[in-house]
Design a protein around this motif. Sequence first.
Motif, mmCIF file in Angstrom:
data_model
loop_
_atom_site.group_PDB
_atom_site.id
_atom_site.type_symbol
_atom_site.label_atom_id
_atom_site.label_comp_id
_atom_site.label_asym_id
_atom_site.label_seq_id
_atom_site.Cartn_x
_atom_site.Cartn_y
_atom_site.Cartn_z
ATOM 1 N N ALA A 352 0.832 -1.206 0.000
ATOM 2 C CA ALA A 352 0.000 0.000 0.000
ATOM 3 C C ALA A 352 0.864 1.253 0.000
ATOM 4 N N TYR A 353 1.937 1.233 0.776
ATOM 5 C CA TYR A 353 2.845 2.388 0.808
ATOM 6 C C TYR A 353 3.436 2.643 -0.577
ATOM 7 N N PHE A 354 3.936 1.587 -1.208
ATOM 8 C CA PHE A 354 4.568 1.765 -2.515
ATOM 9 C C PHE A 354 3.551 2.160 -3.588
ATOM 10 N N ARG A 355 2.354 1.619 -3.478
ATOM 11 C CA ARG A 355 1.343 1.889 -4.510
ATOM 12 C C ARG A 355 0.732 3.277 -4.367
ATOM 13 N N HIS A 356 0.350 3.646 -3.147
ATOM 14 C CA HIS A 356 -0.396 4.890 -2.954
ATOM 15 C C HIS A 356 0.500 6.081 -2.598
ATOM 16 N N GLN A 357 1.541 5.839 -1.827
ATOM 17 C CA GLN A 357 2.400 6.943 -1.405
ATOM 18 C C GLN A 357 3.487 7.234 -2.439
ATOM 19 N N MET A 358 4.114 6.167 -2.942
ATOM 20 C CA MET A 358 5.223 6.339 -3.874
ATOM 21 C C MET A 358 4.785 6.318 -5.337
ATOM 22 N N LYS A 359 3.552 5.850 -5.583
ATOM 23 C CA LYS A 359 3.013 5.759 -6.947
ATOM 24 C C LYS A 359 3.851 4.816 -7.823
ATOM 25 N N TRP A 360 4.364 3.769 -7.196
ATOM 26 C CA TRP A 360 5.157 2.797 -7.940
ATOM 27 C C TRP A 360 4.253 1.789 -8.638
ATOM 28 N N ARG A 361 4.844 1.074 -9.591
ATOM 29 C CA ARG A 361 4.187 -0.072 -10.212
ATOM 30 C C ARG A 361 4.634 -1.334 -9.471
ATOM 31 N N LEU A 362 3.921 -2.423 -9.684
ATOM 32 C CA LEU A 362 4.269 -3.667 -9.003
ATOM 33 C C LEU A 362 5.700 -4.088 -9.312
ATOM 34 N N GLU A 363 6.111 -3.967 -10.567
ATOM 35 C CA GLU A 363 7.459 -4.403 -10.939
ATOM 36 C C GLU A 363 8.551 -3.579 -10.272
ATOM 37 N N ASP A 364 8.206 -2.363 -9.817
ATOM 38 C CA ASP A 364 9.193 -1.536 -9.120
ATOM 39 C C ASP A 364 9.435 -2.020 -7.695
ATOM 40 N N VAL A 365 8.483 -2.782 -7.163
ATOM 41 C CA VAL A 365 8.539 -3.203 -5.762
ATOM 42 C C VAL A 365 9.295 -4.515 -5.592
ATOM 43 N N LEU A 366 9.332 -5.325 -6.631
ATOM 44 C CA LEU A 366 9.807 -6.694 -6.513
ATOM 45 C C LEU A 366 11.281 -6.782 -6.142
#
Length: 377
Positions: A352-366
Motif C-alpha cells: 500500500a505504501y509503494f502503490r499509494h504513497q510512492m506511486k510505484w508499479r508492481l514491478e518496481d517493488v519486486l
Amino acid sequence: MSFQLVGPYVEAFAQRNPGSTAFMKRGSDHRIQRVFVCPSFANDVLMCVRPVISIDGAHTRSEWKGTLYLATVKSAGDDLYPVAFAITVDGEDFQGWLWFLQQLKASAPNLIAEHFRRDCSYKLFTFMLSDRCKGLNNALGNVFPANHNCYCAVHIRRNVESNHGKKFASTVTALSQTTSLPEKRALLTQLQQKSPGAYKYVTDIDANRWMDSAWLEDEKLPPRYGPRYGFRNSNISESTNNLVGDARNGNWLDAIDGILIKMSLHITKSQAEYEGKDGVVGSMLGLDTKRWEKCVGCRVYASGNDGETYSVYQKVGGELEEEALLKVRPVDCVCDCGKWQAIGAPCVHGMAYFRHQMKWRLEDVLDPVVVIGGYSL
C-alpha cells in the motif's frame, strides 16, 4: 580400486573447472578421510536465490561408510541448487560440521557478504537447519557468527507429537506461522493449560529460531539478519536428499560423480528454462499480485516526525466497514503485522505504501531475487 580414483577425479575436476574448490584429505594412515567439492558457479548462484541456505547431513547407505554433508539453496522458481558437499569418515558431530562449514565459508564468500544489489531487503544469508543438532549449532556459531540460523518447525511439531500427543500439532504449527503477538500469547496459554510438558518444550527453544512473531519482538533481527523468505521447514534438505539419493548407495567415487552430475543438470535446466525471458518468476508473480491487489482500498498517511513511518488503514470487512491501523517503516522493511520481516517481501501494508504513497508499479517493488534476469548464471 574406486578409492584410488577419488584423488585423480577430484584433482581433474578442479583443473577443468577454474575457480572451483575440490580437494581430498588423507589421514596418517594415508586413507581418505574427507572430500570437499564446491563448483565455481556456486558463489554466483548465491546472488540469484532467496537468501536462505539449508544445511543437512546424511549417512551413505553402502558398505563404504561415510557422512554426506550438503549445503543447498532454492530459487524463487523453486529450483534446488546444491552449492557444496562433502563426504567424510566423521559422524555428524562438532568436528565434522566445523570442518565442512569452514570449507564452505572459504569457498563461498557471498554467504557473509552484503548483497551487491543495494535494493535487496536482506544483508546476510540465513541458515535453515533440519534439526537442532548441538554439534551443528556450535559449529555455526564458530564459523558464521554474524549469520542467523533457524530450526525446522516441522521437526519441532513432530517432537511434540511423539512426546506429548498429536492433538497439539496444530498449535505448534500455528505458533510457527502467526505474526500476531496476541495470537501467539493465546496459543501459548492454551498449550500451557492442556500440556505443560509441550509448553515447556516449545518455550525452551529460542523463539527467533522458529516463530515468525519473533521478528516483531526481537529488534536485533531486522535488518541485521535476513528474513527466512517464508521458509519454516527443512523441505529444501529433504528434497535435496531425494535428488541425490541414488548417489548415497554407491562408493565415494560414484557418489561424488553422481552429485556433480545432478548439480550440473539443474543449472543447465534453469538456464534453458529462463533463457530469453524477462519479468518475474511465475511461481512468485501470483503471490505478489495478490498482495498488490489487496492493498487497493488502503489509505496511507505519513505519521511521526521522522519522515520514515507511515500509517496504513486497511478495511477489515464487516457491516461497519471497520478499518485496521498498522504502521510501516519501508526504510527498515518493517510492518506492525510482522509479515514483511518474516517473508522478506512487502506485505499488503508495505505494498500500500509503494502503490499509494510512492506511486510505484508492481514491478518496481519486486525483490531482485524473484526477477528472471537474476538467473543469467
